[in-house]
Motif scaffolding. Structure first.
Motif: not given
Length: 464
Positions: A111-113, A451-464
């Motif tokens: 979770t990238l902030e 990768a997904t990004a949101s109004v919650d100000q976070k970027v998430k990386v989903w990886a194996n």
């Protein structure tokens, strides 16, 4: 009357109730209960009252927390059961190892902030483990998605950054950004992300930018071309070398929300506030709308071309006896809308399937490089996986992928064929003649990273 509680627990409950009543200035009620229970000073003194004063409230709040946790676990259990029900034993055993079957799962790897406002867009570097994100805070942040670490922040625009894309010539890879400040900016990753050019010409917010892949048979085959979509109802094609707008495409009668080029660069797919999607042919002298797709009942937010690997599944959905040839780059498409639905289309503009499941605006779509799945994100905070081999059935839902609206979704792109196959690559790629060809070792080349990004100000990386 029989007791539900053992004698000891019943006594503790009675003392807790008396202490609660006394603490809340209800001495008459407390005294009456003590009298009925025959609790004298030898059993219930001042120290006992102090001990039990807050116990009832603590127990009550603990029950509420446990109930919430139980509900979360039941939801998670239902998701896992659904995944088990829709998967064969073979696919379950291979899912974590086989990139063609891989789907994201909770929790995300990173979770990238760092952004101070909603994050609108993300883009993967096609060669390195760099991930760029753009936000309403007017900045672009660069992360190392493998390590989950921030690398640098670019003060990019004077208003919100709405979209990002890496691309351009292989020898001079660039990053493009667009903004509500009406401009597009070109950045050089090899020179510390220096701003080398600003493209001006749109009369409204620029909502999407994409590099047009080289290989086109038309005028836009150099690899230097960039397409943008805007609230001024137009698409513009730019030469990033000169900074000039070489073509303006008219057709939409509302804000153009998204644009996507085909793998060979010969077609564009655009969506707009006019409730339509349009397929544009770029290989002709005067690019024009080839097909207009009608069916959505609200703004069409996002779009994606299906990879050739998906043709066998989408061809079956379309009722074809034989799937289209893999060398054809624009046979099927997907669009997502504020009407909460996803529509699958063929190249004639026929809707072959409507996918229903999201509870709010659909903001992002991406086809699995293996061809079997379509992934989507929406304002309902969820990430959904649709199985095209099961007529588009939703086989997985990550309902809490973010804490707020999910604005975008990107799959890590393929590596070039002549590059080392670090972290995988593509299932398809352009040949020297511009045709789309299947990779020799598709499973080894797919990068299981989104990768997904949101109004919650976070970027998430989903990886194996």
């Amino acid at each position: 009357m029989s007791r539900t509680l053992p004698a000891r627990q019943a006594e503790e409950l009675h003392k807790s109730i008396i202490a609660y009543l006394s603490a809340n200035n209800l001495p008459t009620s407390a005294s009456a209960l003590r009298g009925e229970l025959s609790l004298g000073e030898d059993v219930y003194d001042a120290n006992t009252a102090k001990k039990y004063e807050t116990l009832l409230e603590k127990k009550w709040t603990s029950i509420v927390r446990l109930q919430k946790k139980i509900m979360e676990l039941e939801t998670r259990n239902a998701e896992l059961q659904s995944e088990v029900d829709n998967a064969t034993p073979t696919s379950l055993s291979k899912r974590n190892q086989d990139p063609v079957s891989w789907l994201p799962r909770n929790p995300s790897r990173h979770t990238l902030e760092g952004h101070r406002d909603p994050v609108n867009c993300v883009a993967f570097h096609p060669k390195f483990s760099s991930l760029a994100s753009g936000s309403d805070d007017c900045t672009i942040r660069i992360y190392d998605w493998e390590l989950g670490e921030w690398e640098q922040t670019i003060k990019a625009h004077t208003r919100a950054v709405l979209d990002l894309d890496y691309g351009g010539p292989k020898s001079a890879l660039l990053l493009a950004s667009c903004s509500s400040d009406l401009s597009i900016k070109i950045w050089d990753p090899a020179d510390g992300y220096k701003n080398i050019r600003t493209l001006s010409g749109h009369d409204h917010s620029v909502s999407a930018v994409r590099f047009i892949p080289s290989g086109s048979t038309g005028a836009f085959s150099t690899g230097n071309m960039l397409v943008s979509a805007s609230g001024d109802k137009t698409l513009k094609i730019w030469d990033t070398t000169t900074g000039f707008c070489v073509r303006t495409l008219h057709g939409h009668v509302g804000w153009v929300r998204d644009v996507c080029p085909s793998l060979d660069g010969n077609y564009l797919l655009s969506t707009g506030a006019d409730h339509t999607a349009r397929l544009w042919e770029l290989s002709v002298a005067n690019p024009e709308t080839k097909v207009t797709m009608l069916g959505h009942e609200h703004v069409v937010q996002c779009c994606a071309f299906a990879p050739p690997a998906a043709y066998e599944y989408l061809g079956a959905l379309a009722g074809l006896k034989k799937p289209p040839p893999l060398t054809s780059p624009a046979e099927f498409m997907a669009t997502g809308s504020r009407d909460k639905t996803i529509r699958l289309w063929d190249s004639r503009g026929t809707c072959i399937k409507v996918l229903i499941g999201h509870d709010n605006w659909v903001n992002g779509l991406v086809f699995h490089p293996g061809g079997k799945y379509l992934l989507s994100v929406a304002d309902d905070k969820s990430l959904r996986c649709w199985d095209l081999s099961q007529e588009g059935k939703c086989v997985k839902v990550i309902s809490d992928s973010h804490d707020h609206f999910v604005k975008c979704l990107r799959w890590a792109p393929s590596l070039a064929k002549d590059a080392p196959a670090v972290n995988g690559g593509a299932i398809t790629q352009n040949g020297e003649d511009g045709a789309v060809k299947k990779a020799d070792t598709a499973e080894e080349k797919i990068r299981c990273v989104i990768a997904t990004a949101s109004v919650d100000q976070k970027v998430k990386v989903w990886a194996n």
